[in-house]
Design an enzyme around this catalytic site. Structure first.
Site, PDB file in Angstrom:
ATOM      1  N   ARG A  70       0.816  -1.210   0.000  1.00 57.34           N
ATOM      2  CA  ARG A  70       0.000   0.000   0.000  1.00 57.34           C
ATOM      3  C   ARG A  70       0.862   1.279   0.000  1.00 57.34           C
ATOM      4  O   ARG A  70       0.645   2.192  -0.786  1.00 57.34           O
ATOM      5  CB  ARG A  70      -0.928  -0.008   1.230  1.00 57.34           C
ATOM      6  CG  ARG A  70      -2.017   1.031   1.185  1.00 57.34           C
ATOM      7  CD  ARG A  70      -2.956   0.861   2.363  1.00 57.34           C
ATOM      8  NE  ARG A  70      -3.592  -0.451   2.351  1.00 57.34           N
ATOM      9  CZ  ARG A  70      -4.704  -0.721   1.659  1.00 57.34           C
ATOM     10  NH1 ARG A  70      -5.292   0.218   0.977  1.00 57.34           N
ATOM     11  NH2 ARG A  70      -5.214  -1.935   1.685  1.00 57.34           N
ATOM     12  N   ASN A 118     -15.024  12.240  -0.806  1.00 59.50           N
ATOM     13  CA  ASN A 118     -15.460  10.920  -1.287  1.00 59.50           C
ATOM     14  C   ASN A 118     -16.973  10.891  -1.391  1.00 59.50           C
ATOM     15  O   ASN A 118     -17.670  11.621  -0.684  1.00 59.50           O
ATOM     16  CB  ASN A 118     -14.988   9.840  -0.298  1.00 59.50           C
ATOM     17  CG  ASN A 118     -15.344   8.430  -0.752  1.00 59.50           C
ATOM     18  OD1 ASN A 118     -15.208   8.108  -1.939  1.00 59.50           O
ATOM     19  ND2 ASN A 118     -15.821   7.589   0.159  1.00 59.50           N
ATOM     20  N   HIS A 120     -20.186   8.124  -1.086  1.00 58.35           N
ATOM     21  CA  HIS A 120     -20.452   6.783  -0.590  1.00 58.35           C
ATOM     22  C   HIS A 120     -21.940   6.453  -0.773  1.00 58.35           C
ATOM     23  O   HIS A 120     -22.798   7.290  -0.457  1.00 58.35           O
ATOM     24  CB  HIS A 120     -20.062   6.682   0.893  1.00 58.35           C
ATOM     25  CG  HIS A 120     -20.236   5.311   1.426  1.00 58.35           C
ATOM     26  ND1 HIS A 120     -19.310   4.312   1.214  1.00 58.35           N
ATOM     27  CD2 HIS A 120     -21.257   4.746   2.102  1.00 58.35           C
ATOM     28  CE1 HIS A 120     -19.753   3.190   1.757  1.00 58.35           C
ATOM     29  NE2 HIS A 120     -20.931   3.430   2.306  1.00 58.35           N
ATOM     30  N   ASP A 156     -14.612   5.164   5.651  1.00 61.30           N
ATOM     31  CA  ASP A 156     -15.785   5.999   5.349  1.00 61.30           C
ATOM     32  C   ASP A 156     -16.145   6.952   6.485  1.00 61.30           C
ATOM     33  O   ASP A 156     -17.333   7.202   6.736  1.00 61.30           O
ATOM     34  CB  ASP A 156     -16.990   5.120   4.956  1.00 61.30           C
ATOM     35  CG  ASP A 156     -16.726   4.375   3.659  1.00 61.30           C
ATOM     36  OD1 ASP A 156     -16.112   4.972   2.755  1.00 61.30           O
ATOM     37  OD2 ASP A 156     -17.106   3.201   3.552  1.00 61.30           O
TER      38      ASP A 156
HETATM   39  C1  GRF Z   1     -20.509   4.573  -6.551  1.00 58.81           C
HETATM   40  O1  GRF Z   1     -21.649   3.903  -6.057  1.00 58.81           O
HETATM   41  C2  GRF Z   1     -19.837   5.354  -5.452  1.00 58.81           C
HETATM   42  O2  GRF Z   1     -20.724   5.865  -4.513  1.00 58.81           O
HETATM   43  C3  GRF Z   1     -18.957   4.303  -4.802  1.00 58.81           C
HETATM   44  O3  GRF Z   1     -18.477   3.533  -5.887  1.00 58.81           O
HETATM   45  C4  GRF Z   1     -19.408   3.607  -6.968  1.00 58.81           C
HETATM   46  C5  GRF Z   1     -18.660   4.101  -8.168  1.00 58.81           C
HETATM   47  O4  GRF Z   1     -19.472   4.106  -9.315  1.00 58.81           O
HETATM   48  N1  GRF Z   1     -17.920   4.893  -3.991  1.00 58.81           N
HETATM   49  P1  GRF Z   1     -18.964   4.801 -10.638  1.00 58.81           P
HETATM   50  O5  GRF Z   1     -17.630   4.159 -11.002  1.00 58.81           O
HETATM   51  O6  GRF Z   1     -18.800   6.266 -10.359  1.00 58.81           O
HETATM   52  O7  GRF Z   1     -20.011   4.526 -11.659  1.00 58.81           O
END
Ligand code: GRF
Length: 218
Positions: A70, A118, A120, A156
């Site tokens: 990482r 981010n 989520h 998160d």
């Molecule tokens: C989304 O549901 C986002 O909330 C999560 O990962 C997914 C990514 O989808 N963190 P995309 O690649 O933007 O279509």
């Protein structure tokens, strides 16, 4: 939309399909998101997001994580970003957790958080981790949603910027719930980022001892 203020530069991180990244690019083109999208960083070579970047003329920085620890992977990402202006790192389906050391690099004392944001697919703190929409179905909740938050050191966590609710219908499948959820994500992310770069805000803590801080817009 152009207030004359210098535009914030963002670098988007994505590992997959990239629909949120596409929504950001399109909003930026329509003049609804006053930022400069400097680059897309991906850890998955050939991810859908890369095609979207190329279609929008956004530079792609691919740093594969396979075979790297990482910290070594993050070092490679940091090196690649050293010549790129990035007021904000914008995570859009980036499926890697950052180490505290990486987050620290983007910590801004003036705001009291790292300049990393981010999205989520749940109403945090419910359903952190992967498959937020599937978790909502599994737990039988009637309402779930979407959260945009600044990135903290834990999974998160970090101050919440914006949330929007999503009803879970009795006949929802994972696909139907995700479809409606993604529509919310695409507009909420644009709105939250626009607010972060155009409005005055601060992080407020301490409503209750040990409570999670939140972003408060003036
Ligand atoms: C989304 O549901 C986002 O909330 C999560 O990962 C997914 C990514 O989808 N963190 P995309 O690649 O933007 O279509």
């Amino acid at each position: 939309m152009n207030s004359g203020a210098p535009q914030a530069s963002i670098v988007v991180f994505a590992s997959g399909r990239g629909s949120n990244f596409r929504a950001l690019c399109e909003a930026q083109k329509r003049g609804e998101l006053p930022v400069k999208i400097e680059a897309l960083v991906t850890n998955v070579c050939g991810a859908g997001a890369c095609e979207i970047a190329r279609a929008h003329g956004v530079r792609v920085i691919e740093v594969a994580h396979a075979g790297l620890k990482r910290a070594a992977h993050e070092e490679a990402v940091s090196k690649a970003l050293s010549a790129v202006r990035a007021d904000w790192l914008v995570l859009a389906g980036y499926m890697r957790l950052f180490t505290p050391a990486f987050i620290e690099r983007y910590f801004d004392k003036r705001i009291g958080a790292a300049r990393i944001v981010n999205i989520h697919p749940s109403l945090l703190p419910s359903f952190a981790g992967t498959d937020g929409y599937a978790q909502a179905l599994r737990y039988g909740v009637k309402v779930t949603g979407v959260t945009v938050h600044l990135v903290g050191a834990g999974l998160d966590d970090g101050p919440i910027v914006a949330q929007r609710a999503l009803e879970v219908r009795d006949d929802d499948t994972q696909e139907s719930l995700m479809k409606r959820g993604l529509e919310i994500e695409h507009s909420l992310y644009v709105q939250a980022l626009r607010d972060l770069v155009t409005k005055p805000w601060s992080i407020q803590t301490g409503r209750l001892d040990g409570g999670r801080p939140r972003v408060v817009f003036e």
